[in-house]
Design a protein around this motif. Structure first.
Motif, mmCIF file in Angstrom:
data_model
loop_
_atom_site.group_PDB
_atom_site.id
_atom_site.type_symbol
_atom_site.label_atom_id
_atom_site.label_comp_id
_atom_site.label_asym_id
_atom_site.label_seq_id
_atom_site.Cartn_x
_atom_site.Cartn_y
_atom_site.Cartn_z
ATOM 1 N N GLU A 91 0.825 -1.205 0.000
ATOM 2 C CA GLU A 91 0.000 0.000 0.000
ATOM 3 C C GLU A 91 0.862 1.259 0.000
ATOM 4 O O GLU A 91 0.577 2.230 -0.717
ATOM 5 N N ALA A 95 1.162 4.102 -2.968
ATOM 6 C CA ALA A 95 0.835 5.494 -2.648
ATOM 7 C C ALA A 95 2.041 6.422 -2.774
ATOM 8 O O ALA A 95 1.915 7.634 -2.557
ATOM 9 N N ARG A 97 4.799 6.469 -0.921
ATOM 10 C CA ARG A 97 5.300 6.917 0.369
ATOM 11 C C ARG A 97 6.792 6.620 0.575
ATOM 12 O O ARG A 97 7.397 7.118 1.506
#
Length: 234
Positions: A91, A95, A97
């Motif tokens: 995830e 995204a 990150r």
């Protein structure tokens, strides 16, 4: 990552045989045995009486209906289920990150690597260049604000580092991602006193070109989400 059903609170009686935990449920005072999906020692995270939260499965094929997901320790909520880190890192990558690991065209999980191993995540760019990503769960904290890995001897972890060094030698990128499943740590170091062999293997891997990153999570009884970078002190 959101939990699929509301978690059930209780108090830990004991954790034993590595994968079992007895818990007294708050809702009715009954005692249940929950699955503890965590092969580590869980140093500092298994005190009897600790407040814990369990998920419940309605799968009739499961022997143990409950799974231990979260606990309260040192005034913070800590995620202890090691089945989640790979998904959480996926995830985070999707995204953007982890900036150093962005720009990939495809992401695959559990891809065969080396002779008899599987890499947690394989990233490929449009040219086909590969980045092998190994994920390690972290929840040990012996000094306030400092996460440490590992919490027990991990020969398997040292083996993974050697295999990642081999991938770099073959011309690929390889990156270790430490996922800290507790919000009260802003730094991470290696617990060399617990496993000096892993610390030595990590040093060798870094010198061989293996990259390393650490990311932290917010943890609630609704879900767990990667929300920050953690300073890596190695």
């Amino acid at each position: 990552m959101k939990f699929s059903t509301p978690l059930i609170s209780g108090r830990l009686v004991k954790r034993y045989k590595r994968f079992l935990a007895d818990v007294i449920l708050d809702e009715d005072g009954s005692e249940v045995t929950a699955h503890c999906a965590n092969p580590g020692s869980m140093l500092g995270l298994k005190e009897p009486g600790s407040r814990v939260w369990l998920s419940r499965s309605d799968n009739p094929k499961r022997k143990l209906k409950y799974s231990w997901e979260v606990m309260e320790a040192d005034g913070a909520l800590v995620g202890i289920n090691t089945a989640h880190p790979n998904g959480l890192v996926e995830e985070a990558l999707m995204a953007g990150r982890i900036e150093a690991l962005s720009g990939f065209a495809s992401l695959r999980r559990e891809v065969k690597c080396g002779k008899n191993s599987r890499i947690d995540i394989l990233l490929e760019d449009e040219s086909g260049a590969r980045t092998y990503v190994e994920v390690k769960n972290v929840h040990l904290m012996r000094e306030a604000g400092l996460a440490e890995f590992p919490d027990s001897v991990t020969a398997r972890g040292a083996k993974h580092l050697a295999e990642m060094s081999d991938m770099v030698a073959e011309g690929h990128r390889a990156a270790m991602v430490f996922l800290v499943q507790r919000p009260d740590c802003a730094r991470l170091s290696l617990a060399a006193d617990i496993d000096p062999n892993y610390a030595a293997a990590f040093k060798f891997a870094r010198e061989a070109g293996v990259e390393a990153y650490a990311i932290g999570c917010s943890v609630t009884t609704d879900g767990i989400q990667v929300d920050k970078l953690v300073e890596l002190l190695v």
